[in-house]
Design a protein around this motif. Structure first.
Motif, short mmCIF file in Angstrom:
data_model
loop_
_atom_site.label_atom_id
_atom_site.label_comp_id
_atom_site.label_asym_id
_atom_site.label_seq_id
_atom_site.Cartn_x
_atom_site.Cartn_y
_atom_site.Cartn_z
N THR A 100 -2.37 -9.80 -7.25
CA THR A 100 -1.71 -9.27 -6.10
C THR A 100 -0.30 -8.92 -6.05
N GLY A 101 0.18 -10.38 -6.44
CA GLY A 101 1.64 -10.37 -6.78
C GLY A 101 2.38 -9.33 -7.77
N ARG A 102 1.44 -9.50 -8.96
CA ARG A 102 2.04 -8.74 -9.85
C ARG A 102 1.65 -7.48 -10.01
N SER A 105 1.70 -5.13 -6.12
CA SER A 105 3.11 -4.72 -5.55
C SER A 105 3.70 -3.53 -6.55
N SER A 108 1.70 -0.43 -5.45
CA SER A 108 2.28 0.10 -4.04
C SER A 108 3.75 0.83 -4.55
N ALA A 109 4.67 0.01 -5.06
CA ALA A 109 5.93 0.50 -5.42
C ALA A 109 5.96 1.93 -6.16
N ALA A 207 -3.28 -1.69 -2.00
CA ALA A 207 -1.91 -1.30 -2.78
C ALA A 207 -1.94 0.21 -2.81
N LYS A 210 -1.22 1.53 0.92
CA LYS A 210 0.01 1.23 1.33
C LYS A 210 1.05 2.21 0.65
N THR A 225 5.35 -2.14 -0.07
CA THR A 225 5.22 -2.98 -1.14
C THR A 225 5.00 -4.49 -0.59
N THR A 226 5.95 -4.87 0.26
CA THR A 226 5.78 -6.23 0.88
C THR A 226 4.41 -6.12 1.62
N VAL A 229 1.47 -6.54 -0.62
CA VAL A 229 1.02 -7.99 -1.17
C VAL A 229 0.49 -8.70 -0.10
#
Lengths: 256, 306
Positions: A100-102, A105, A108-109, A207, A210, A225-226, A229
């Motif tokens: 999820t973190g890698r 984000s 989503s970005a 992701a 969003k 992005t925030t 995550v």
């Protein structure tokens, strides 16, 4: 609009996105090369951090549990405890959170930047469905790679636990491995693979949704992005609880 | 005064369409001479279109037509609904009320899948180019053809032809990040023209560009209008764009080169009309000469800056 309605709407939109992606997966043109690229980015790209996390998680489990087990004279069961914790819970959840973190984000970005720079509109204007071209390959890639990453985390975690047990506590590797082998059942492994399948869909859909909902320029990209995550992490942990209970019932695992 | 102009123009367009419907048999011979009956249908038509985002009205009963081969300049200040209008044509947004017709077909309630087919006849040039960052100039221009599975030799031929049209053949292997603002717009134009669209839409294509580059973009629009017979909607708020598009025409000289000439006092060769918008409504529709003579205080202030 209050928070409950907004949350319900988000659940609805995310579910619809998954349904659309699933339907479009079987229509032509199939974006197989995109899916394979995403599998490389998501799966192969995440492998180093998953191995590192898995190894140290297994190690710290042994570090923390061995003294307690020894107090009760059950230090032979260290491998069993480490393996069970990893295969049933820590492997799937930690892998999902790391991905999820890698990856969540990044997805989503990337999609958010495409929205604010009108690339998504351009794609639609050129006759391409963004759900088919961008969302479906990413969810498919997560669906395939997350269980594989989880298995890798489980194996390296058990290895890490074994390294700590043998080097720091002087346990023989044979004792550790036999307790692992006797401890884990086939159902544990099946349960440990079903979970990442569900988590893959959750991470991918949240992701992507969003990202595609991004509004308000570059600040909006940061916000989405925030939000992706945080939401995906929370949903993974909450769903893990209910999934664990459901698997206990379905696979007839000991609940007490 | 401005509104009257609009009503007169619209009334004239409507009555001419009705006449054609009434006397089909009589019209046949006329159309045989014109050689293209389809040209009578407007390429794009808006009928009393309304759109609001939450409580904010963006379009408030907008009606206009773009005829075949015509360039319609949509003029207006920021936030008056210009860009929204072309997004509605492409089906990227849906109106709350009213009808949008493309080639006589009502596309207002088309599904996304149906709109995908309609979009094949459109080319869209976005404000900042909206090039795909991860693809090279070649792949950006070839995007539509790659999606259609066209053989690579044909793709390369078409991409080179389009990049030649926008005079950017040297940039074929570059990535979008390496291009200047003007080059990005021109690649965007090349990408939009692949597949021979019937209608091209320009969304403020010269915003933020230096005057010579802006002039180049306008020349491309003139070439499309006069040499390729493409209908277009040109959204802008810059008066020099209006001046280029309404006073110059493109022709090919004896050496086979494209030249741009100013229309004379008595010669009118430019097929360009202006639609002026304010707060989601059309406040003027007509030629640039009519626009210059208009007495509406807002239009006067817009044209002359005071």
């Amino acid at each position: 609009m209050n928070i409950a309605i907004r949350s319900l709407l988000e659940v609805q939109e995310t579910t619809l996105l998954v349904a659309q992606a699933a339907r479009r997966l079987f229509r032509r043109p199939a974006y197989i090369p995109e899916a394979i690229t995403q599998m490389d980015v998501i799966g192969v790209g995440s492998l180093p951090i998953i191995l590192l996390t898995g190894f140290f998680t297994g190690g710290v489990l042994t570090l923390q549990t061995f003294p307690t087990l020894k107090y009760y004279g059950a230090q032979d069961q260290t491998g069993y405890l480490v393996a069970l914790s990893l295969v049933r819970e820590l492997g799937p959840v930690l892998t999902a959170l790391m991905v999820t973190g890698r990856v969540g984000s990044a997805i989503s970005a990337e999609l958010g930047s495409m929205v604010v720079s009108q690339q998504i509109d351009a794609m639609r204007a050129l006759g391409t469905d963004p759900v088919r071209k961008l969302v479906a390959p990413r969810i498919l890639a997560l669906l395939v790679t997350l269980p594989l990453l989880t298995v890798a985390a489980d194996v390296i975690g058990i290895f890490g636990g074994g390294v700590v047990a043998t080097t720091l506590y002087g346990m023989s590797s044979g004792t550790f491995l036999s307790s692992v082998r006797y401890g884990i059942t086939f159902d544990d492994i099946i349960g440990g693979i079903i979970k990442p399948l569900i988590f893959g869909i959750i991470i991918g859909s949240i992701a992507c949704n969003k990202g595609l909902q991004t509004e308000g320029g570059t600040v909006g990209v940061g916000r989405s992005t925030t939000s992706a995550v945080v939401t995906a992490s929370i949903v993974v942990i909450v769903v893990d609880f209910f999934l664990a209970k459901a698997l206990q019932v379905i696979l007839d695992m000991p609940a007490s | 005064m401005a509104t009257t102009n609009l009503e007169v123009t619209d009334a004239a367009e409507t009555s001419s369409t009705e006449d054609l419907q009434v006397s089909d048999a009589a019209a046949d011979s006329t159309f045989a001479e014109v050689d293209d009956r389809e040209r009578i249908k407007p390429a794009i038509e808006f009928r009393d279109v309304h759109l609001a985002f939450d409580d904010r009205k963006v379009l408030d009963g907008l009606s206009f037509k773009v005829q075949r081969g015509e360039t319609k300049i949509i003029l207006g200040g920021s936030g008056c609904g210009k860009s929204t209008t072309i997004k509605l044509v492409l089906g990227l947004l849906k109106p709350d009320a009213g009808q949008i017709l493309v080639n006589g077909d009502d596309i207002t309630n088309y599904t996304e899948a149906e709109m995908m087919k309609v979009r094949k006849s459109f080319g869209m040039i976005f404000q900042e180019g909206a090039l795909f960052d991860s693809l090279s100039v070649y792949d950006n221009v070839a995007y539509r053809l790659h999606e259609q599975g066209v053989p690579e030799e044909e793709v390369e031929q078409e991409v080179r032809r389009m990049l030649h049209f926008v005079d950017l053949e040297d940039a074929i292997d570059k990535m979008p990040i390496e291009l200047s603002g003007g080059m990005r717009r021109r690649v965007g134009i090349a990408r939009a023209l692949v597949g021979g669209p019937e209608v091209v839409m320009f969304d403020e294509p010269t915003a933020g560009l230096d005057p010579p580059t802006a002039r180049t973009i306008c020349e491309l629009a003139i070439k499309l209008r006069d040499l390729e017979d493409v209908s277009s909607i040109f959204v802008t708020h810059e008066m020099n764009n209006v001046s280029y598009l309404t006073s110059e025409y493109a022709a090919v000289n004896e050496a086979g080169e494209v030249i741009f000439e100013k229309e004379g006092e008595r010669l009118c060769l430019t097929n360009t009309k202006v639609l002026m918008m304010r707060e989601g409504r059309a406040i003027f529709s007509g030629t640039d000469e009519q626009l210059q003579k208009n007495d509406d205080p807002y239009i006067k202030r817009f044209l002359h800056g005071r």
